[in-house]
Design an enzyme around this catalytic site. Structure first.
Site, PDB file in Angstrom:
ATOM      1  N   GLY A  25      30.199  22.010  15.849  1.00 17.09           N
ATOM      2  CA  GLY A  25      28.753  21.829  15.722  1.00 17.09           C
ATOM      3  C   GLY A  25      28.057  23.162  15.653  1.00 17.09           C
ATOM      4  O   GLY A  25      28.681  24.227  15.688  1.00 17.09           O
ATOM      5  N   GLY A  30      24.261  29.754  17.053  1.00 16.52           N
ATOM      6  CA  GLY A  30      25.392  29.967  16.184  1.00 16.52           C
ATOM      7  C   GLY A  30      26.196  28.719  15.921  1.00 16.52           C
ATOM      8  O   GLY A  30      25.719  27.602  16.111  1.00 16.52           O
ATOM      9  N   ASP A 149      19.295  28.124  30.259  1.00 16.52           N
ATOM     10  CA  ASP A 149      19.253  27.133  29.171  1.00 16.52           C
ATOM     11  C   ASP A 149      20.017  25.883  29.596  1.00 16.52           C
ATOM     12  O   ASP A 149      20.811  25.329  28.835  1.00 16.52           O
ATOM     13  CB  ASP A 149      19.847  27.724  27.896  1.00 16.52           C
TER      14      ASP A 149
END
Length: 445
Positions: A25, A30, A149
């Protein structure tokens, strides 16, 4: 490359050591691939950092920083880093690139698990995921690192559905060892739905309370199996979160599962408006460990139930494990002879009035209501599952990386509806009729 940042354990890995490449994915930082290491005999994940993924930070330096953070935080509940990749991925026209060679997690992420289950896992597994994330975050903070994150797609799952933290693209080294009240100033980032209210201020300096807030929203997602604020864009979230808005816990509050009340109380303390009131992860562990201890006997059955669902023929083939490199999306003529037949079972469950509509009429409905469908379709990923191979693997990965349903629908229109033509639009209409019948009726379909 500054290999010293990685310590003596890291080693360069090139194409000569790798084969059986697959695309897993892509996201804002990136592209991730799966490959078999010939000498080691097991699969690894290779993360190629996109140029410009970290503004004002050169790609090579950002790569070293992320790998260095991952090695410093290496533990049972954090993704392991093996080395640095240097080479050309086997994609047409790919230039020489650098990446991080990491542990491969065979069952995707918490996000893909919830997508595949169309909801949350059973309670024992949900409580174990909550505890394992807290264990990983506590270890991270003990090493003076922040994740910055934390969200469901960055909590990866192994073959037994144990969780490990991943994607340190926004990690920051904490200076709290030198100053208990301040941490290194860095760029605000992360997924906005998991950002605390103070992070929307222009002068914000990130601290570990950021991660504690994100954990609270993550707990809500694990317990409900839902995305927070599914219809809200960045500007709305940035406006409402500082005013006190949070995901609704009304449905959870009505459930009577043992230990759930304690976990919900923890969730609400973690997303407190005041960063100082948010409990440390060491305190979080006191709650999550106690809750998990009352459900340990149910974990094997909960894991078996989830794995059975994931491995069933009707389970989503895009978000499980990985997506192999595929040829371009089939032409409308090819679709007519193959994928339409796979839709027979779906169409047999539709109302007679819908089955009488021609594919052309259904496609016209999708075209005429483009703007409203982009705004109102909330079950985008579930519908994409129904479409199967009509949605190319890369398109599905791009959709998963999008933050809102609206962005996912725009991607579906651009990448699937436009090249797929009438056949794909008709199939989408049928799936929408199953998942959101009231929306179709409201639009006159």
């Amino acid at each position: 490359m500054e290999m010293a940042l990685l310590g003596h354990k890291a080693e360069p890995v090139g194409n000569e050591s790798l084969d059986k490449w697959e695309s897993v994915g892509c996201g804002g930082f990136g592209h991730v691939y799966r490959a078999r290491h010939k000498d080691w005999g097991f699969d690894v994940a290779i993360k190629i950092l996109r140029d410009g993924a970290r503004p004002l930070v050169p790609t090579e330096r950002a790569l070293c920083e992320e790998a260095g953070h991952m090695e410093k935080a290496s533990c049972e509940f954090v993704l392991r880093v093996y080395g640095i990749y240097q080479g050309c991925p086997p994609v047409a026209g790919a230039p020489m690139q650098q990446g991080i060679v990491m542990e491969f997690m065979g069952k995707g992420s918490v996000q893909s698990l919830m997508n595949d289950l169309s909801g949350p896992p059973q309670w024992p597994l949900a409580f174990r995921l909550a505890h394992q994330v807290a264990l990983g975050m506590n270890f991270l903070h003990s090493r003076n690192l922040m994740h910055h994150d934390l969200k469901p797609s960055n909590v990866l799952l192994n073959d037994d559905l144990n969780a490990k933290l991943a994607d340190f693209g926004l990690s920051r080294v904490s200076s709290s060892a030198l100053n208990s009240n301040r941490e290194i100033k860095g760029q605000t980032g992360g997924s906005y739905k998991y950002m605390p209210p103070e992070a929307f201020e222009a002068s914000y300096e990130p601290v570990r309370a950021f991660d504690r807030y994100s954990y609270g929203i993550l707990l809500w997602s694990i317990l409900t199996g839902k995305e927070p604020y599914p219809a809200a864009d960045y500007s709305l979230v940035a406006l409402r979160i500082p005013l006190g808005d949070r995901p609704s816990s009304e449905d959870i509050d009505q459930m009577k599962e043992e230990g759930l009340k304690e976990l919900v109380d923890l969730m609400k303390r973690c997303w407190d408006e005041n960063p100082c009131e948010r409990p440390t992860f060491k305190k979080c562990l006191e709650v999550t460990e106690k809750v998990l201890s009352t459900h340990k006997k149910g974990i094997p059955d909960a894991v078996h139930h989830a794995l059975t669902r994931l491995e069933s023929p009707t389970s989503n083939q895009h978000s499980k494990k990985s997506v192999a490199f595929k040829p371009p999306l089939q032409t409308p003529e090819q679709l007519k002879s193959t994928d339409v037949m796979d839709f027979a079972s779906l169409r047999s469950s539709l109302p007679d009035s819908t089955r009488k509509l021609s594919d052309t009429d259904k496609a016209k409905f999708v075209d005429d209501n483009r703007a409203e469908l982009i705004q109102s379709v909330s079950e985008v990923m579930a519908i994409a599952e129904e479409l199967g191979d009509m949605v190319h693997g890369e398109t599905y990965s791009v959709m998963e990386a999008k933050a809102t349903s609206q962005e996912r629908m725009r991607t579906l229109y651009l990448r699937t509806f436009r090249p797929g033509g009438v056949t794909v639009k008709a199939a989408f209409y049928d799936a929408l009729r199953i998942h959101q019948p009231k929306l179709v009726e409201r639009l006159g379909g």
